[in-house]
Design a protein around this motif. Structure first.
Motif, PDB file in Angstrom:
ATOM      1  N   ARG A 167       3.672  17.297  51.858  1.00  6.65           N
ATOM      2  CA  ARG A 167       4.727  16.289  51.892  1.00  6.65           C
ATOM      3  C   ARG A 167       4.903  15.609  50.538  1.00  6.65           C
ATOM      4  N   LYS A 168       3.790  15.350  49.844  1.00  5.07           N
ATOM      5  CA  LYS A 168       3.865  14.741  48.518  1.00  5.07           C
ATOM      6  C   LYS A 168       4.523  15.682  47.513  1.00  5.07           C
ATOM      7  N   LEU A 169       4.273  16.970  47.655  1.00  7.87           N
ATOM      8  CA  LEU A 169       4.901  17.946  46.772  1.00  7.87           C
ATOM      9  C   LEU A 169       6.412  17.959  46.987  1.00  7.87           C
ATOM     10  N   MET A 170       6.832  17.951  48.248  1.00  8.71           N
ATOM     11  CA  MET A 170       8.258  17.947  48.552  1.00  8.71           C
ATOM     12  C   MET A 170       8.936  16.673  48.038  1.00  8.71           C
ATOM     13  N   ALA A 171       8.213  15.559  48.058  1.00 10.52           N
ATOM     14  CA  ALA A 171       8.784  14.280  47.629  1.00 10.52           C
ATOM     15  C   ALA A 171       8.703  14.070  46.125  1.00 10.52           C
ATOM     16  N   GLY A 172       8.019  14.973  45.412  1.00 12.94           N
ATOM     17  CA  GLY A 172       7.891  14.834  43.967  1.00 12.94           C
ATOM     18  C   GLY A 172       6.805  13.882  43.509  1.00 12.94           C
ATOM     19  N   HIS A 173       5.906  13.482  44.428  1.00  9.88           N
ATOM     20  CA  HIS A 173       4.816  12.581  44.058  1.00  9.88           C
ATOM     21  C   HIS A 173       3.685  13.319  43.345  1.00  9.88           C
ATOM     22  N   ILE A 174       3.615  14.618  43.502  1.00  7.95           N
ATOM     23  CA  ILE A 174       2.728  15.474  42.716  1.00  7.95           C
ATOM     24  C   ILE A 174       3.567  16.647  42.205  1.00  7.95           C
ATOM     25  N   ASP A 175       3.091  17.284  41.139  1.00 11.27           N
ATOM     26  CA  ASP A 175       3.836  18.404  40.548  1.00 11.27           C
ATOM     27  C   ASP A 175       3.404  19.743  41.127  1.00 11.27           C
ATOM     28  N   LEU A 176       2.097  19.866  41.392  1.00 12.88           N
ATOM     29  CA  LEU A 176       1.525  21.110  41.897  1.00 12.88           C
ATOM     30  C   LEU A 176       0.554  20.779  43.020  1.00 12.88           C
ATOM     31  N   TRP A 177       0.287  21.770  43.840  1.00 14.27           N
ATOM     32  CA  TRP A 177      -0.615  21.608  44.973  1.00 14.27           C
ATOM     33  C   TRP A 177      -1.574  22.789  44.975  1.00 14.27           C
ATOM     34  N   LEU A 178      -2.872  22.490  44.904  1.00 17.62           N
ATOM     35  CA  LEU A 178      -3.890  23.538  44.965  1.00 17.62           C
ATOM     36  C   LEU A 178      -4.419  23.626  46.385  1.00 17.62           C
ATOM     37  N   ALA A 179      -4.252  24.793  47.015  1.00 14.35           N
ATOM     38  CA  ALA A 179      -4.628  24.928  48.424  1.00 14.35           C
ATOM     39  C   ALA A 179      -5.128  26.333  48.703  1.00 14.35           C
ATOM     40  N   ALA A 180      -5.865  26.469  49.802  1.00 13.63           N
ATOM     41  CA  ALA A 180      -6.220  27.788  50.309  1.00 13.63           C
ATOM     42  C   ALA A 180      -4.970  28.440  50.871  1.00 13.63           C
ATOM     43  N   ALA A 181      -4.791  29.719  50.568  1.00 16.85           N
ATOM     44  CA  ALA A 181      -3.545  30.403  50.915  1.00 16.85           C
ATOM     45  C   ALA A 181      -3.225  30.333  52.403  1.00 16.85           C
ATOM     46  N   GLY A 182      -4.198  30.602  53.243  1.00 22.06           N
ATOM     47  CA  GLY A 182      -3.947  30.606  54.680  1.00 22.06           C
ATOM     48  C   GLY A 182      -3.501  29.256  55.192  1.00 22.06           C
ATOM     49  N   ARG A 183      -4.178  28.199  54.741  1.00 24.48           N
ATOM     50  CA  ARG A 183      -3.829  26.844  55.166  1.00 24.48           C
ATOM     51  C   ARG A 183      -2.433  26.464  54.673  1.00 24.48           C
ATOM     52  N   ALA A 184      -2.146  26.737  53.410  1.00 17.54           N
ATOM     53  CA  ALA A 184      -0.843  26.378  52.853  1.00 17.54           C
ATOM     54  C   ALA A 184       0.287  27.104  53.568  1.00 17.54           C
ATOM     55  N   GLN A 185       0.122  28.390  53.809  1.00 17.82           N
ATOM     56  CA  GLN A 185       1.173  29.167  54.470  1.00 17.82           C
ATOM     57  C   GLN A 185       1.448  28.627  55.868  1.00 17.82           C
ATOM     58  N   THR A 186       0.383  28.215  56.559  1.00 21.13           N
ATOM     59  CA  THR A 186       0.553  27.658  57.900  1.00 21.13           C
ATOM     60  C   THR A 186       1.323  26.344  57.855  1.00 21.13           C
ATOM     61  N   LEU A 187       0.961  25.443  56.929  1.00 24.94           N
ATOM     62  CA  LEU A 187       1.632  24.157  56.817  1.00 24.94           C
ATOM     63  C   LEU A 187       3.097  24.323  56.419  1.00 24.94           C
ATOM     64  N   ILE A 188       3.364  25.225  55.493  1.00 21.65           N
ATOM     65  CA  ILE A 188       4.737  25.441  55.031  1.00 21.65           C
ATOM     66  C   ILE A 188       5.612  25.931  56.171  1.00 21.65           C
ATOM     67  N   ALA A 189       5.089  26.883  56.939  1.00 24.04           N
ATOM     68  CA  ALA A 189       5.864  27.421  58.065  1.00 24.04           C
ATOM     69  C   ALA A 189       5.986  26.409  59.196  1.00 24.04           C
ATOM     70  N   GLN A 190       4.936  25.684  59.463  1.00 24.12           N
ATOM     71  CA  GLN A 190       4.889  24.740  60.580  1.00 24.12           C
ATOM     72  C   GLN A 190       5.915  23.614  60.407  1.00 24.12           C
ATOM     73  N   ASP A 191       6.021  23.099  59.198  1.00 24.11           N
ATOM     74  CA  ASP A 191       6.905  21.958  58.947  1.00 24.11           C
ATOM     75  C   ASP A 191       8.179  22.340  58.209  1.00 24.11           C
ATOM     76  N   ALA A 192       8.434  23.646  58.060  1.00 24.35           N
ATOM     77  CA  ALA A 192       9.664  24.141  57.428  1.00 24.35           C
ATOM     78  C   ALA A 192       9.880  23.503  56.054  1.00 24.35           C
ATOM     79  N   PHE A 193       8.848  23.552  55.230  1.00 26.61           N
ATOM     80  CA  PHE A 193       8.959  23.024  53.869  1.00 26.61           C
ATOM     81  C   PHE A 193       9.646  24.064  52.991  1.00 26.61           C
ATOM     82  N   HIS A 194      10.950  24.061  53.008  1.00 24.77           N
ATOM     83  CA  HIS A 194      11.704  25.047  52.248  1.00 24.77           C
ATOM     84  C   HIS A 194      11.596  24.760  50.747  1.00 24.77           C
ATOM     85  N   GLY A 195      11.322  25.782  49.989  1.00 30.51           N
ATOM     86  CA  GLY A 195      11.269  25.638  48.544  1.00 30.51           C
ATOM     87  C   GLY A 195       9.878  25.574  47.965  1.00 30.51           C
ATOM     88  N   ILE A 196       8.853  25.346  48.796  1.00 24.21           N
ATOM     89  CA  ILE A 196       7.482  25.411  48.281  1.00 24.21           C
ATOM     90  C   ILE A 196       7.138  26.875  48.052  1.00 24.21           C
TER      91      ILE A 196
END
Length: 247
Positions: A167-196
């Protein structure tokens, strides 16, 4: 969220309630603590789910041990495993700093570490050094964040809940997000974070079961033998798929 091992849901490896009888005393029940990090481990409608959860449940079954699973924020789960006897933490990266703090069984899975950018990011990231000028979101008490800190990164913005970083990445409060691939892919799909989007894989980590130092050698040996048998007969590969450490 706390559940007995018998609460692993349909389609997941379940632990029979009778295992409590096999393990004897109540204090022999292992406490298995983890976080919400799909697809490795997470809580799903009251059930403990995930690739690593299935692996550990099968390890317990083969070792004739009983276990009680809890899903907690990562810092709290980590602290419990450090402070409470008969408690094991997963899915845990085995780093040099953590090595003397736990007794280790694994690896039980593998995950990639990826830098993600939001839709407004215009920079070019071709190497890890290229990311130094940017604000990077990470997680407290996490091996990935510790890795960046050890590399001299100072613009780290750390939170207790990985979902906050998306959510912070989408809002521009951080520039980059370091995450485990599986977790990030799940969050992106779950909340429809288009553009990440993923920019750079900076490494991968073997995931372990990390147990309190007072865990008995007999228990650790039984878990290790169970995992070896799962690796040998192909069960580990079947349960973890692309995250399996088995070549």
């Amino acid at each position: 969220m706390r559940r007995s091992a018998s609460c692993l849901g349909p389609g997941m490896v379940a632990i029979c309630l009778a295992l409590a009888c096999l393990s004897g005393r109540a204090d022999s029940v292992l406490q298995l603590v983890t976080e919400n990090q799909p697809p490795l481990n997470y809580e799903d409608n009251g059930h403990i789910a995930g690739l690593s959860s299935d692996v550990i449940a099968e390890m317990l079954r083969r070792a004739h041990l009983s276990g009680q699973f809890s899903v907690l924020p990562w810092p709290r789960a980590y602290a419990l495993a450090l402070q409470s006897a008969n408690t094991c933490l997963y899915s845990t990266v085995r780093s040099a700093e953590r090595e003397p703090l736990f007794r280790w069984v694994g690896p039980i899975a593998v995950n990639q570490w990826v830098l993600y950018a939001g839709p407004g990011f215009k920079g070019r990231i071709g190497s890890l050094d290229d990311a130094r000028p940017y604000r990077i979101g990470g997680t407290l008490r996490d091996a990935k964040s510790d890795f960046l800190r050890a590399k001299g990164f100072t613009r780290l913005d750390l939170v207790s809940d990985e979902a906050l970083n998306a959510r912070k990445l989408m809002a521009g409060h951080i520039d980059l997000w370091l995450a485990a691939a599986g977790r990030a892919q799940t969050l992106i799909a779950q909340d429809a974070f288009h553009g990440i989007r993923p920019l750079l894989v900076i490494g991968q980590s073997d995931q372990y079961l990390a147990c309190h130092p007072a865990t008995t050698p007999e228990t650790l040996a039984a878990l290790d033998l169970a995992l070896q048998s799962m690796r040998k007969d192909g069960t580990l590969r079947r349960l973890t798929g692309m995250f399996s450490p088995v070549p």
